[in-house]
Design an enzyme around this catalytic site. Structure first.
Site, short mmCIF file in Angstrom:
data_model
loop_
_atom_site.label_atom_id
_atom_site.label_comp_id
_atom_site.label_asym_id
_atom_site.label_seq_id
_atom_site.Cartn_x
_atom_site.Cartn_y
_atom_site.Cartn_z
N GLY A 177 0.81 -1.23 0.00
CA GLY A 177 0.00 0.00 0.00
C GLY A 177 0.84 1.27 0.00
O GLY A 177 1.88 1.36 -0.66
N ASP A 194 2.63 2.48 2.34
CA ASP A 194 3.93 2.22 2.97
C ASP A 194 4.95 1.77 1.91
O ASP A 194 6.07 2.31 1.83
CB ASP A 194 3.70 1.12 4.03
CG ASP A 194 4.81 1.02 5.05
OD1 ASP A 194 5.69 1.89 5.05
OD2 ASP A 194 4.77 0.07 5.86
N1 AR6 Z 1 -1.18 7.38 -2.30
C1 AR6 Z 1 -2.33 7.65 -1.61
N2 AR6 Z 1 -3.14 6.67 -1.13
C2 AR6 Z 1 -2.77 5.39 -1.37
C3 AR6 Z 1 -1.60 5.04 -2.08
C4 AR6 Z 1 -0.78 6.12 -2.55
N3 AR6 Z 1 0.36 5.90 -3.21
N4 AR6 Z 1 -1.52 3.68 -2.12
C5 AR6 Z 1 -2.61 3.20 -1.48
N5 AR6 Z 1 -3.39 4.22 -1.05
P1 AR6 Z 1 -2.98 0.99 2.89
P2 AR6 Z 1 -3.67 0.52 5.72
C6 AR6 Z 1 -4.65 4.21 -0.27
O1 AR6 Z 1 -3.27 -0.42 2.56
O2 AR6 Z 1 -5.03 0.08 5.36
C7 AR6 Z 1 0.90 -1.83 4.59
O3 AR6 Z 1 1.36 -3.10 4.24
C8 AR6 Z 1 -5.43 2.92 -0.23
O4 AR6 Z 1 -6.26 2.81 -1.38
O5 AR6 Z 1 -1.79 1.64 2.31
O6 AR6 Z 1 -3.49 1.49 6.87
C9 AR6 Z 1 1.48 -1.35 5.91
O7 AR6 Z 1 2.82 -1.77 6.07
C10 AR6 Z 1 -6.24 3.11 1.05
O8 AR6 Z 1 -7.39 3.92 0.81
O9 AR6 Z 1 -2.85 1.20 4.51
C11 AR6 Z 1 0.57 -1.99 6.91
O10 AR6 Z 1 0.94 -3.33 7.14
C12 AR6 Z 1 -5.30 3.90 1.95
O11 AR6 Z 1 -4.31 4.45 1.09
C13 AR6 Z 1 -0.77 -1.95 6.22
O12 AR6 Z 1 -0.50 -1.91 4.82
C14 AR6 Z 1 -4.62 3.08 3.03
O13 AR6 Z 1 -4.28 1.80 2.51
C15 AR6 Z 1 -1.54 -0.70 6.57
O14 AR6 Z 1 -2.83 -0.78 6.02
#
Ligand code: AR6
Length: 173
Positions: free
Chosen positions: A32, A34
């Site tokens: 994601g 991260d």
């Molecule tokens: N820019 C903006 N938003 C984004 C991007 C980006 N480049 N990429 C994804 N999103 P997530 P979580 C959105 O999964 O749920 C990781 O493995 C995505 O569509 O990034 O807090 C970490 O290491 C969603 O709406 O974070 C943790 O283990 C939002 O960002 C875990 O994922 C958050 O999605 C954290 O999960």
């Protein structure tokens, strides 16, 4: 006054003082947002994270807390890493999700950051329902913004997330 703005796009492309990362407690990267931040920001971010693990967070960064590192090669000064809760349908963890926004803003103020970009914390891999996650995000930022922070920018990756935040922002405070 802190302006709250919405942008549809990629958080790693924002030119702001601080980019908030939806991390996990290991601080050692993941998927994601991260994964995208570490890929684009380069190894300096991970090196800072490893130092934080060694010096202060041997057991990991607790859920709801936030900590800053360099932003490496990103167009920002700092990345603020926070750990959202994993959605559990039978538990009310909304206080922990609010804490991510509150603690990230506290760290941003300590750094003197003026512009801060947030993703929709926990609403991806951690499965928090988007509408609820957006409501908590907007409410907490409205309550906690101020100090050096002049703009909080929510950067939403897709149309559904953008609409959820638009609705939350349009609702009465
Ligand atoms: N820019 C903006 N938003 C984004 C991007 C980006 N480049 N990429 C994804 N999103 P997530 P979580 C959105 O999964 O749920 C990781 O493995 C995505 O569509 O990034 O807090 C970490 O290491 C969603 O709406 O974070 C943790 O283990 C939002 O960002 C875990 O994922 C958050 O999605 C954290 O999960």
């Amino acid at each position: 006054m802190t302006a709250i703005t919405l942008v549809r796009g990629d958080i790693t492309e924002q030119h702001v003082d601080a980019i908030v990362n939806a991390a996990n407690s290991s601080l050692l990267g993941g998927g994601g947002v991260d994964g995208a931040i570490h890929r684009k920001g380069g190894p300096a971010i991970l090196a800072d994270c490893r130092r934080l693990r060694a010096s202060q967070y041997g057991k990991g960064l607790p859920t709801g807390r936030a900590v800053a590192t360099t932003a490496g090669e990103l167009d920002a000064r700092w990345v603020i890493h926070t750990v959202g809760p994993v959605w559990q349908p039978d538990q009310d963890q909304s206080g922990l999700l609010a804490s991510c926004y509150r603690e990230s803003l506290r760290v941003a103020r300590e750094l003197g950051a003026a512009t801060v970009a947030f993703p929709a914390i926990s609403t991806g891999i951690f499965r928090w329902p988007l509408d609820d996650g957006a409501r908590i995000a907007v409410r907490t930022v409205r309550e906690e913004a101020g100090g050096s922070v002049t703009e909080v920018r929510f950067v939403l990756f897709d149309e559904a997330a953008y609409e959820a935040f638009e609705t939350a922002l349009a609702a009465a405070p």
